[in-house]
Every structure is written in C-alpha cells, then in structure tokens.
Design an enzyme around this catalytic site. Structure first.
Site, PDB file in Angstrom:
ATOM      1  N   TYR A 240      -6.861   7.291   0.397  1.00 45.92           N
ATOM      2  CA  TYR A 240      -6.403   6.128   1.167  1.00 45.92           C
ATOM      3  C   TYR A 240      -7.555   5.505   1.960  1.00 45.92           C
ATOM      4  O   TYR A 240      -7.750   4.285   1.964  1.00 45.92           O
ATOM      5  CB  TYR A 240      -5.287   6.590   2.094  1.00 45.92           C
ATOM      6  CG  TYR A 240      -4.599   5.528   2.902  1.00 45.92           C
ATOM      7  CD1 TYR A 240      -3.501   4.831   2.381  1.00 45.92           C
ATOM      8  CD2 TYR A 240      -4.995   5.226   4.204  1.00 45.92           C
ATOM      9  CE1 TYR A 240      -2.840   3.878   3.138  1.00 45.92           C
ATOM     10  CE2 TYR A 240      -4.346   4.266   4.961  1.00 45.92           C
ATOM     11  CZ  TYR A 240      -3.257   3.597   4.425  1.00 45.92           C
ATOM     12  OH  TYR A 240      -2.604   2.653   5.168  1.00 45.92           O
TER      13      TYR A 240
ATOM     14  N   GLY B 139       0.822  -1.208   0.000  1.00 49.59           N
ATOM     15  CA  GLY B 139       0.000   0.000   0.000  1.00 49.59           C
ATOM     16  C   GLY B 139       0.850   1.249   0.000  1.00 49.59           C
ATOM     17  O   GLY B 139       2.022   1.225   0.399  1.00 49.59           O
TER      18      GLY B 139
ATOM     19  N   GLY C 186      -7.035  14.476   5.215  1.00 51.72           N
ATOM     20  CA  GLY C 186      -5.909  14.348   4.277  1.00 51.72           C
ATOM     21  C   GLY C 186      -5.820  13.006   3.580  1.00 51.72           C
ATOM     22  O   GLY C 186      -4.866  12.751   2.840  1.00 51.72           O
TER      23      GLY C 186
HETATM   24  N1  CAA Z   1      -8.161  18.021  11.617  1.00 47.79           N
HETATM   25  C1  CAA Z   1      -8.563  19.292  11.386  1.00 47.79           C
HETATM   26  N2  CAA Z   1      -7.801  20.218  10.746  1.00 47.79           N
HETATM   27  C2  CAA Z   1      -6.592  19.809  10.311  1.00 47.79           C
HETATM   28  C3  CAA Z   1      -6.113  18.517  10.506  1.00 47.79           C
HETATM   29  C4  CAA Z   1      -6.956  17.608  11.196  1.00 47.79           C
HETATM   30  N3  CAA Z   1      -6.574  16.329  11.430  1.00 47.79           N
HETATM   31  N4  CAA Z   1      -4.897  18.418   9.952  1.00 47.79           N
HETATM   32  C5  CAA Z   1      -4.601  19.631   9.413  1.00 47.79           C
HETATM   33  N5  CAA Z   1      -5.625  20.480   9.650  1.00 47.79           N
HETATM   34  C6  CAA Z   1      -5.744  21.856   9.258  1.00 47.79           C
HETATM   35  C7  CAA Z   1      -4.431  22.606   9.385  1.00 47.79           C
HETATM   36  O1  CAA Z   1      -4.259  23.007  10.728  1.00 47.79           O
HETATM   37  C8  CAA Z   1      -4.620  23.761   8.431  1.00 47.79           C
HETATM   38  O2  CAA Z   1      -5.401  24.740   9.034  1.00 47.79           O
HETATM   39  P1  CAA Z   1      -5.082  26.278   8.778  1.00 47.79           P
HETATM   40  O3  CAA Z   1      -5.213  26.470   7.277  1.00 47.79           O
HETATM   41  O4  CAA Z   1      -6.135  26.981   9.563  1.00 47.79           O
HETATM   42  O5  CAA Z   1      -3.687  26.478   9.286  1.00 47.79           O
HETATM   43  C9  CAA Z   1      -5.498  23.131   7.319  1.00 47.79           C
HETATM   44  O6  CAA Z   1      -6.046  21.938   7.889  1.00 47.79           O
HETATM   45  C10 CAA Z   1      -4.754  22.751   6.063  1.00 47.79           C
HETATM   46  O7  CAA Z   1      -3.527  22.274   6.406  1.00 47.79           O
HETATM   47  P2  CAA Z   1      -2.299  22.436   5.446  1.00 47.79           P
HETATM   48  O8  CAA Z   1      -2.489  23.561   4.490  1.00 47.79           O
HETATM   49  O9  CAA Z   1      -1.101  22.372   6.301  1.00 47.79           O
HETATM   50  O10 CAA Z   1      -2.440  21.161   4.544  1.00 47.79           O
HETATM   51  P3  CAA Z   1      -1.311  20.461   3.760  1.00 47.79           P
HETATM   52  O11 CAA Z   1      -1.555  20.661   2.317  1.00 47.79           O
HETATM   53  O12 CAA Z   1       0.024  20.756   4.292  1.00 47.79           O
HETATM   54  O13 CAA Z   1      -1.650  18.928   4.072  1.00 47.79           O
HETATM   55  C11 CAA Z   1      -1.688  16.966   5.391  1.00 47.79           C
HETATM   56  C12 CAA Z   1      -1.710  18.475   5.364  1.00 47.79           C
HETATM   57  C13 CAA Z   1      -0.757  16.362   4.315  1.00 47.79           C
HETATM   58  C14 CAA Z   1      -3.045  16.354   5.161  1.00 47.79           C
HETATM   59  C15 CAA Z   1      -1.137  16.668   6.769  1.00 47.79           C
HETATM   60  O14 CAA Z   1      -2.051  17.175   7.705  1.00 47.79           O
HETATM   61  C16 CAA Z   1      -0.944  15.201   7.051  1.00 47.79           C
HETATM   62  O15 CAA Z   1      -0.007  14.587   6.589  1.00 47.79           O
HETATM   63  N6  CAA Z   1      -1.807  14.633   7.859  1.00 47.79           N
HETATM   64  C17 CAA Z   1      -1.656  13.278   8.294  1.00 47.79           C
HETATM   65  C18 CAA Z   1      -2.526  12.395   7.511  1.00 47.79           C
HETATM   66  C19 CAA Z   1      -2.352  11.021   8.070  1.00 47.79           C
HETATM   67  O16 CAA Z   1      -2.714  10.698   9.191  1.00 47.79           O
HETATM   68  N7  CAA Z   1      -1.786  10.135   7.269  1.00 47.79           N
HETATM   69  C20 CAA Z   1      -1.558   8.808   7.712  1.00 47.79           C
HETATM   70  C21 CAA Z   1      -0.335   8.311   7.062  1.00 47.79           C
HETATM   71  S1  CAA Z   1       0.141   6.747   7.759  1.00 47.79           S
HETATM   72  C22 CAA Z   1      -0.987   5.685   7.182  1.00 47.79           C
HETATM   73  O17 CAA Z   1      -1.800   5.977   6.360  1.00 47.79           O
HETATM   74  C23 CAA Z   1      -0.940   4.308   7.757  1.00 47.79           C
HETATM   75  C24 CAA Z   1      -2.220   3.944   8.375  1.00 47.79           C
HETATM   76  O18 CAA Z   1      -2.918   3.119   7.833  1.00 47.79           O
HETATM   77  C25 CAA Z   1      -2.603   4.524   9.659  1.00 47.79           C
END
Ligand code: CAA
Length: 240
Positions: free
Chosen positions: A147, A84, A143
């Site tokens: 997925y 994945g 985000g």
């Molecule tokens: N809840 C609410 N708001 C959130 C948030 C959340 N969980 N995460 C980010 N935000 C907000 C930010 O604070 C930001 O707010 P402001 O504009 O007011 O500052 C807004 O959303 C947008 O954020 P960004 O512009 O920074 O967004 P970005 O383009 O940089 O992307 C992201 C952010 C890539 C989604 C990043 O938040 C991220 O990587 N998140 C993690 C996602 C995640 O959990 N992935 C899991 C990977 S591991 C996996 O998938 C294995 C598994 O099976 C568990």
C-alpha cells in the site's frame, strides 16, 4: 455551466463524502464502484448521484466506463482518483497476490482512470486531477509495503502530470489523508487502531468530509496556481 467530476470509489468512505461535497457545490458528479451493487444503489437513491460499475484495475473497462460517463454527463473536468484497497501483512508474510492486487487497484488504477480523460482535458485546456494518496505513502507503515509503495507512487504521478499539464491549464495534486473513520480503518485490529489514534495529536480519527473539503479546494476554477502539490490532512500525525 456546471463542471463534471468523476470520483472513483465514490460511493463509499472518503469517496462518498467527496462525491456529495462536489455535488453540493454544483458539480455534475459520477461515482464509480467496484462490486457492491446494493450499497451503490442505496447511495444513488439517497444522494441523487449516478453510480457506474467498473474495475479501475482494468484499462479497457475504465475507458469504456469513462466514455459512458461522458456520454451521460459531458466531458470530465475534474477527476478524483480515490479508489483504493488494502491487503495488509508484514512483508515476510505478504504474498505476491497481495502485492499485485494492491498495485493493480491503487497504482495502475490511477493510470487507468486519468489516462483516458487526459487528452480531452488537453484539448479543452482545463482540468483538475486529484489523487487520493495517504499518510502511509509519505511515512511508510508496518504491514503496508504494498500500500505504501502505491501511495508514494501517486506522488510521483501528480508531480509529473503537473509538469505535463501546466501548458494546458490542467493541475494535478495529491491529498494525503491520515487515518479517517472509514470501513478501511475500522478493519484494522482494534488494539492496533487504538495505538495509532494515540499517535494523532488531535486525538481522533479524521472525518471523510475533512478530506472532501480538500478536494473541493483543489478542484476549484481559481486553484489554477496550485499544482504538483501534496496536501496533508492527518491531524498532525506526520509532517513532511
Ligand atoms: N511496529 C512494530 N512492531 C509491530 C507493529 C508496528 N507498527 N505492528 C505489529 N508489530 C509486531 C507485533 O507486535 C508482533 O510482534 P511479536 O511477534 O513480537 O508479537 C509482530 O510485529 C508481528 O505481528 P503479527 O504476527 O501480529 O502480524 P500479523 O500477521 O497479524 O499482521 C498487521 C499484523 C496486519 C500488519 C497488523 O499489525 C495491522 O493491521 N497493522 C495496521 C496496518 C495499518 O496501519 N493499516 C492501515 C490501514 S488503513 C489505511 O491504509 C488508510 C490510510 O491510508 C491511512
């Protein structure tokens, strides 16, 4: 006679732990990988597990790869669809390419992995199909529209296959890992990762081996009554 197991994405992360656990339990194991020849060669050298390179997103490539594995190790009894990828982005920024890449690898890749193996399992009247889904397929994740959609799709796949496989002594189950300490999770921005760990009641990321033991449980010959189920291992982060 030793059973044969195929683990896609089986040379790194959770997949590597699955491959090694199954090998330690006496299975003949084949681990697939997509691109990193060097890491795969190192893994094979260190573990003695044979690795095979193919793209799970390509049906013909998968079919040919599976035929090679079966020629080398014998019919596949246990298939672990683990490969994945992530292409995280908030929905308004997510590109069609990010959507298609994830769907192709994580969802179509599961079809491509199981479909060529399924007829043989039916003929031999034994099979264990295990799909590595995710906590984020159960609860969704900021985000991860792409997925989460594929990981929720995995649950539909196993619930359907469980019904089709039952007459043939084939079980199909999903495992939903929470956040595990792998490269995939370490790629999440540190601040975001810290906030996720704060939501995990056990207070830490999981270990790949903690998922591998779930696979070993479901793969066993005496697990025949467990089918269509979703086994969660997420440190208490989410209850269905
Ligand atoms: N809840 C609410 N708001 C959130 C948030 C959340 N969980 N995460 C980010 N935000 C907000 C930010 O604070 C930001 O707010 P402001 O504009 O007011 O500052 C807004 O959303 C947008 O954020 P960004 O512009 O920074 O967004 P970005 O383009 O940089 O992307 C992201 C952010 C890539 C989604 C990043 O938040 C991220 O990587 N998140 C993690 C996602 C995640 O959990 N992935 C899991 C990977 S591991 C996996 O998938 C294995 C598994 O099976 C568990």
């Amino acid at each position: 006679m030793a059973r044969t197991a195929l683990v896609t994405g089986g040379s790194r992360g959770i997949g590597a732990a699955i491959s090694q656990t199954l090998k330690a339990q006496g299975y003949a194991v084949a681990a697939t990988y997509a691109g990193n020849d060097e890491a795969a060669a190192k893994f094979s050298e260190e573990t003695g597990i044979k690795t095979y390179k193919w793209n799970v997103g390509d049906y013909e490539d998968s079919k040919a790869g599976i035929a090679r594995v079966e020629a080398d190790l014998g019919p596949i009894d246990v298939v672990v669809a683990n490969a994945g990828i992530t292409r995280d982005a908030p929905f308004h920024k997510m590109t069609p390419e990010q959507w298609h890449d994830v769907v192709n690898t994580n969802l179509t890749g599961v079809f491509n992995t199981i479909h060529p193996i399924w007829p043989g399992m039916r003929e031999r009247k034994f099979g264990r199909v295990i799909v590595i889904s995710s906590i984020n397929g159960q609860k969704g994740q900021f985000g991860q529209v792409n997925y989460a959609a594929t990981k929720a799709g995995d649950l539909g796949i196993v619930k359907s296959l469980a019904q089709e496989g039952a007459r043939f002594n084939i079980t199909a189950n999903a495992i939903c890992p929470g956040y595990i300490g792998t490269d995939m999770v370490m790629a999440v921005p540190e601040k975001v990762r810290e906030s996720i760990i704060a939501q995990i009641p056990v207070g830490r990321l999981g270990e790949p081996e903690e998922i591998a033991r779930c696979v070993a449980f479901l793969a066993a010959d005496d697990a025949g009554f467990i089918t269509g189920s979703t086994l969660t291992a997420n440190g208490g982060q989410f209850f269905v």
